[in-house]
Design an enzyme around this catalytic site. Sequence first.
Site, PDB file in Angstrom:
ATOM      1  N   ALA A  65      -0.602   1.466  13.471  1.00  0.00           N
ATOM      2  CA  ALA A  65       0.604   2.070  12.894  1.00  0.00           C
ATOM      3  C   ALA A  65       1.426   2.630  14.046  1.00  0.00           C
ATOM      4  O   ALA A  65       0.902   2.913  15.129  1.00  0.00           O
ATOM      5  CB  ALA A  65       0.210   3.172  11.923  1.00  0.00           C
ATOM      6  N   GLY A 109      -4.387   0.529  12.458  1.00  0.00           N
ATOM      7  CA  GLY A 109      -3.790  -0.122  11.285  1.00  0.00           C
ATOM      8  C   GLY A 109      -3.696  -1.632  11.433  1.00  0.00           C
ATOM      9  O   GLY A 109      -3.664  -2.354  10.429  1.00  0.00           O
ATOM     10  N   GLU A 112      -6.982  -2.819  10.389  1.00  0.00           N
ATOM     11  CA  GLU A 112      -7.071  -2.584   8.935  1.00  0.00           C
ATOM     12  C   GLU A 112      -6.267  -3.616   8.161  1.00  0.00           C
ATOM     13  O   GLU A 112      -6.718  -4.125   7.135  1.00  0.00           O
ATOM     14  CB  GLU A 112      -6.596  -1.154   8.618  1.00  0.00           C
ATOM     15  CG  GLU A 112      -7.584  -0.118   9.138  1.00  0.00           C
ATOM     16  CD  GLU A 112      -7.046   1.306   9.128  1.00  0.00           C
ATOM     17  OE1 GLU A 112      -5.882   1.505   9.530  1.00  0.00           O
ATOM     18  OE2 GLU A 112      -7.779   2.215   8.703  1.00  0.00           O
ATOM     19  N   GLU A 132      -8.518   5.387  16.487  1.00  0.00           N
ATOM     20  CA  GLU A 132      -7.800   6.577  16.011  1.00  0.00           C
ATOM     21  C   GLU A 132      -8.391   7.866  16.549  1.00  0.00           C
ATOM     22  O   GLU A 132      -7.683   8.859  16.739  1.00  0.00           O
ATOM     23  CB  GLU A 132      -7.797   6.628  14.478  1.00  0.00           C
ATOM     24  CG  GLU A 132      -6.910   5.582  13.810  1.00  0.00           C
ATOM     25  CD  GLU A 132      -7.611   4.263  13.540  1.00  0.00           C
ATOM     26  OE1 GLU A 132      -8.682   3.991  14.151  1.00  0.00           O
ATOM     27  OE2 GLU A 132      -7.095   3.492  12.718  1.00  0.00           O
TER      28      GLU A 132
END
Length: 258
Positions: A65, A109, A112, A132
């Site tokens: 992200a 992300g 993911e 993260e």
Amino acid sequence: MTYEYIIAETRQNVGLIQINRPKVLNALSSGVMDELGVAIDSFESESSIGAIVITGNEKSFAAGADISQMKDNTFAEAFMGNFITSNWERVTVCRKPVIAAVAGFALGGGCELAMMCDFIVAGDNAKFGQPEINLGIIPGAGGSQRLTRAVGKSKSMDMCLTGRMMDAEEAERSGLVSRIYPAAELVDKVVEIAQEIAEKSQIAASMVTEVVDRAYESTLTEGVLFERRAFHALFATEDQKEGMAAFVEKRKANWKNR
Ligand code: DAK
């Protein structure tokens, strides 16, 4: 449709979506995720499309992200605004098979998003990770859950706690990816796989994604029952009649998706 952050094109019966923010290693901003959702909507509703491929570029599928977009968030804003939830899970409910073609970084992300797809094919330079922890956070789009289901507790804990990256070989060995190709050939190879799927009965292909996904969501007994009902239901389709007739008559099936 013209997009700013992705490129969407059709190759035969395959919808190909390329994340296109190369300067930031395809960091997944809200704009990217919104456009990804629109492109999936569009390919899903186009009857000639039988499968979708999501990819990045040779250096990066997606490095996570967009950190610059979320760095100033407060808990109250993230919680009350249901931060980046609305546009992140579109791919998980796509009725058509979606393949992630991952070359380079698939981090946070990005990893993911790849795991939300039906399966992942890796370039030989792929690097998967949930780093993260290095930002003082944890995976937030299912990474701790899907990675654990894919590679088991030990490797998942290792990756989420240390933030280390897993290369393509390790990812294939661990069951995270199904196949590996040289990065330069990856997209063409994955489009070939997607085209092979697109040439099957779309009803059967969609049922496959539902029943395999159910293995993640249910007990074995419930999953097998769900599979059995879907299997029985397929005998109500023209494609089942056609597929079996074609086998007996030693010819190629002509699917009607009915
Ligand atoms: N966001 C924003 N910019 C990024 C970025 C990211 N995730 N990753 C890389 N960039 C930018 C860099 O800032 C740099 O920009 P400039 O300095 O040139 O302006 C450019 O991309 C090139 O990166 P580097 O210079 O760092 O390139 P290197 O080859 O040296 O390093 C790297 C590559 C991938 C190892 C490094 O860039 C890196 O560590 N990137 C961050 C990886 C990361 O921590 N990813 C996880 C982010 S957190 C949720 C949904 C999703 C999420 C959470 C919740 N919900 C649905 C609730 C996801 C969270 C995350 O992904």
